[in-house]
Design an enzyme around this catalytic site. Structure first.
Site, PDB file in Angstrom:
ATOM      1  N   ASP A 182     -10.123  -0.154 -11.622  1.00 31.18           N
ATOM      2  CA  ASP A 182     -10.711  -0.889 -10.492  1.00 31.18           C
ATOM      3  C   ASP A 182     -11.148   0.100  -9.395  1.00 31.18           C
ATOM      4  O   ASP A 182     -10.691   0.050  -8.259  1.00 31.18           O
ATOM      5  CB  ASP A 182      -9.705  -1.906  -9.915  1.00 31.18           C
ATOM      6  CG  ASP A 182      -8.465  -1.234  -9.309  1.00 31.18           C
ATOM      7  OD1 ASP A 182      -7.887  -1.825  -8.354  1.00 31.18           O
ATOM      8  OD2 ASP A 182      -8.087  -0.140  -9.763  1.00 31.18           O
ATOM      9  N   ASP A 234      -8.560   6.602  -5.880  1.00 29.15           N
ATOM     10  CA  ASP A 234      -7.668   7.344  -6.779  1.00 29.15           C
ATOM     11  C   ASP A 234      -8.052   7.126  -8.233  1.00 29.15           C
ATOM     12  O   ASP A 234      -7.886   8.013  -9.079  1.00 29.15           O
ATOM     13  CB  ASP A 234      -6.203   7.004  -6.512  1.00 29.15           C
ATOM     14  CG  ASP A 234      -5.869   5.540  -6.723  1.00 29.15           C
ATOM     15  OD1 ASP A 234      -6.705   4.694  -6.388  1.00 29.15           O
ATOM     16  OD2 ASP A 234      -4.763   5.247  -7.193  1.00 29.15           O
ATOM     17  N   ASP A 235      -8.621   5.936  -8.533  1.00 27.08           N
ATOM     18  CA  ASP A 235      -9.187   5.731  -9.872  1.00 27.08           C
ATOM     19  C   ASP A 235     -10.260   6.780 -10.154  1.00 27.08           C
ATOM     20  O   ASP A 235     -10.337   7.328 -11.251  1.00 27.08           O
ATOM     21  CB  ASP A 235      -9.842   4.355  -9.991  1.00 27.08           C
ATOM     22  CG  ASP A 235      -8.912   3.198  -9.727  1.00 27.08           C
ATOM     23  OD1 ASP A 235      -8.489   3.027  -8.582  1.00 27.08           O
ATOM     24  OD2 ASP A 235      -8.609   2.464 -10.689  1.00 27.08           O
ATOM     25  N   GLU A 278       4.338  -3.517  -5.838  1.00 24.57           N
ATOM     26  CA  GLU A 278       3.221  -2.545  -5.801  1.00 24.57           C
ATOM     27  C   GLU A 278       1.927  -3.336  -6.022  1.00 24.57           C
ATOM     28  O   GLU A 278       1.913  -4.363  -6.685  1.00 24.57           O
ATOM     29  CB  GLU A 278       3.483  -1.504  -6.906  1.00 24.57           C
ATOM     30  CG  GLU A 278       2.386  -0.498  -7.128  1.00 24.57           C
ATOM     31  CD  GLU A 278       1.257  -1.086  -7.971  1.00 24.57           C
ATOM     32  OE1 GLU A 278       1.527  -1.948  -8.836  1.00 24.57           O
ATOM     33  OE2 GLU A 278       0.101  -0.718  -7.715  1.00 24.57           O
ATOM     34  N   ASN A 324      -0.987  -3.227  -7.862  1.00 26.81           N
ATOM     35  CA  ASN A 324      -1.553  -3.666  -9.141  1.00 26.81           C
ATOM     36  C   ASN A 324      -0.752  -4.824  -9.743  1.00 26.81           C
ATOM     37  O   ASN A 324      -1.325  -5.778 -10.266  1.00 26.81           O
ATOM     38  CB  ASN A 324      -1.603  -2.511 -10.146  1.00 26.81           C
ATOM     39  CG  ASN A 324      -2.680  -1.498  -9.821  1.00 26.81           C
ATOM     40  OD1 ASN A 324      -3.662  -1.827  -9.146  1.00 26.81           O
ATOM     41  ND2 ASN A 324      -2.500  -0.273 -10.253  1.00 26.81           N
ATOM     42  N   HIS A 376      -2.343   7.882  -7.130  1.00 23.89           N
ATOM     43  CA  HIS A 376      -1.512   7.120  -8.074  1.00 23.89           C
ATOM     44  C   HIS A 376      -2.071   7.182  -9.497  1.00 23.89           C
ATOM     45  O   HIS A 376      -1.365   7.516 -10.452  1.00 23.89           O
ATOM     46  CB  HIS A 376      -1.436   5.651  -7.635  1.00 23.89           C
ATOM     47  CG  HIS A 376      -1.023   5.440  -6.216  1.00 23.89           C
ATOM     48  ND1 HIS A 376       0.292   5.496  -5.780  1.00 23.89           N
ATOM     49  CD2 HIS A 376      -1.764   5.169  -5.108  1.00 23.89           C
ATOM     50  CE1 HIS A 376       0.343   5.253  -4.482  1.00 23.89           C
ATOM     51  NE2 HIS A 376      -0.885   5.053  -4.044  1.00 23.89           N
ATOM     52  N   ASP A 377      -3.354   6.844  -9.625  1.00 23.37           N
ATOM     53  CA  ASP A 377      -3.942   6.700 -10.958  1.00 23.37           C
ATOM     54  C   ASP A 377      -4.155   8.035 -11.647  1.00 23.37           C
ATOM     55  O   ASP A 377      -4.066   8.125 -12.883  1.00 23.37           O
ATOM     56  CB  ASP A 377      -5.280   5.962 -10.850  1.00 23.37           C
ATOM     57  CG  ASP A 377      -5.114   4.564 -10.279  1.00 23.37           C
ATOM     58  OD1 ASP A 377      -6.080   4.044  -9.699  1.00 23.37           O
ATOM     59  OD2 ASP A 377      -4.010   4.001 -10.387  1.00 23.37           O
TER      60      ASP A 377
HETATM   61  O1  RIB Z   1      -0.735   0.695  -5.764  1.00 20.87           O
HETATM   62  C1  RIB Z   1      -1.694   1.650  -6.143  1.00 20.87           C
HETATM   63  C2  RIB Z   1      -2.675   1.074  -7.118  1.00 20.87           C
HETATM   64  O2  RIB Z   1      -3.427   0.036  -6.501  1.00 20.87           O
HETATM   65  C3  RIB Z   1      -3.731   2.111  -7.582  1.00 20.87           C
HETATM   66  O3  RIB Z   1      -4.144   1.818  -8.885  1.00 20.87           O
HETATM   67  C4  RIB Z   1      -4.857   1.891  -6.612  1.00 20.87           C
HETATM   68  O4  RIB Z   1      -6.133   2.266  -7.160  1.00 20.87           O
HETATM   69  C5  RIB Z   1      -4.808   0.399  -6.450  1.00 20.87           C
HETATM   70  O5  RIB Z   1      -5.496  -0.179  -7.558  1.00 20.87           O
HETATM   71 CA    CA Z   2      -6.550   1.591  -9.369  1.00 17.11          CA
END
Ligand code: RIB
Ligand code: CA
Length: 319
Positions: free
Chosen positions: A10, A14-15, A166, A168, A239-240
């Site tokens: 998505d 960070d993706d 969290e 996602n 994160h990703d």
């Molecule tokens: O909590 C972090 C996640 O949520 C990561 O994947 C960020 O891109 C958002 O999608």
């Molecule tokens: Ca993400």
């Protein structure tokens, strides 16, 4: 021999770093992207995925647009964190070369799992709606995959959307509940991703005043000052990217097996990913949780990919 990986995503700053890393790794073959609602509505996350591929000249990678909304709860997005349209940076407009294929993201996951039986890594770095739909279409999906790994949860730490949840997992708790119950996932949560930072000054060749240089810098620093202070970190949490670094190198993360369950009811339990660390439920482990990370190895891997990319791709805007 490169590992085939399908990234459900998505984008999302960070993706974007995760995608650049995976695309640059010679030991990974990105068979395609499936897009999902999350940081922005799926129309925008799909366009962002296409723009990232255009930026680095990888219009060969198929994009399959996925779920518009969670299975049951209302759509929630995170433009306040990732920027207008769900991403920051200086990205080209998408062209016909990256037009999404005429297959839903969830169906694409099933098709690719069957085409790479036993070999495909499914790396989910957004809400798990597509993965849950794929499981409903093909209950044997976990047996067809080499591994299912997702960025999500806060098994032993505080959440980032509620004290327990969290983003996602909270975005589509019913999808996460199904995936955790049926798919034997490796869960990479805030327990390890919060500290997965990569300051731009670590990247040889940056800063660079062109679309790629400006975009990478924006993605490595997408957190606002309040997020940096709250998490006591020096750059944004990628994160990703930690997930895709671990897909390429199994020394990045240490994981342990746990009985796992996701809370899907309304209220504070929504999106809680619970690991039974003391075995009080008497249940067998149904997944693994990342409990430690080698952050210097992470920074060397992802930093190395970005340095090679910066050196290889000349995207300076023609005069
Ligand atoms: O909590 C972090 C996640 O949520 C990561 O994947 C960020 O891109 C958002 O999608
Ligand atoms: Ca993400």
């Amino acid at each position: 021999m490169s590992r085939p990986v399908l990234i459900d995503t998505d984008p999302g700053c960070d993706d974007a770093v995760a995608l650049l890393h995976a695309l640059e790794r010679p030991d990974l073959e990105v068979v395609g992207l499936s897009t999902v609602h999350g940081n922005a509505p799926v129309a925008e996350t799909t366009e962002n995925a296409r723009r990232i591929l255009e930026l680095v000249g990888r219009t060969d990678v198929p994009v399959a647009r996925g779920a518009d909304r969670p299975l049951l709860v209302d759509l929630e997005t995170a433009e306040h964190i990732h920027g207008e349209g769900g991403i920051q940076g200086d990205l080209p407009e998408p062209t016909a070369a990256t037009r999404p294929i005429d297959v839903h993201g969830a169906r694409f996951i099933v098709e690719q799992a069957r085409a790479h039986t036993g070999d495909l890594v499914l790396a989910a770095i957004g809400p798990l709606t597509n993965v849950a739909l794929a499981l409903a279409m093909e209950p044997a999906l976990p047996d067809l995959l080499d591994e299912l790994v997702f960025m999500g949860g806060a098994a032993f730490t505080r959440g980032n959307v509620t004290p327990l949840a969290e983003a996602n997992v909270h975005s589509d708790p019913h999808a996460a509940k199904r995936v955790v119950r049926d798919a034997r996932p490796t869960v990479v949560g805030l327990d390890v991703t919060r500290r997965a930072t990569l300051p731009p000054e670590r990247i040889d060749g940056l800063p660079r005043d062109d679309p790629l240089g400006r975009s990478i810098d924006a993605w490595l620093t997408y957190y606002g000052p309040e997020d940096l202070e709250r998490n006591r970190i020096d750059a944004a949490a990628l994160h990703d990217a930690l997930v895709l670094a671990a897909v390429a190198d199994d020394r990045v993360l240490e994981t342990d097996p746990y009985p796992l369950e996701v809370g899907a009811d309304d209220g504070l339990a929504r999106g809680a990913l619970v690991a039974d660390a003391d075995g009080v439920t008497g249940r067998e482990p149904n997944g693994r949780v990342a409990v430690a990370a080698d952050y210097e190895r992470f920074r060397a891997l992802v930093g190395g990919s970005l340095e090679r990319l910066v050196e290889r791709v000349d995207v300076s805007v023609p005069e």
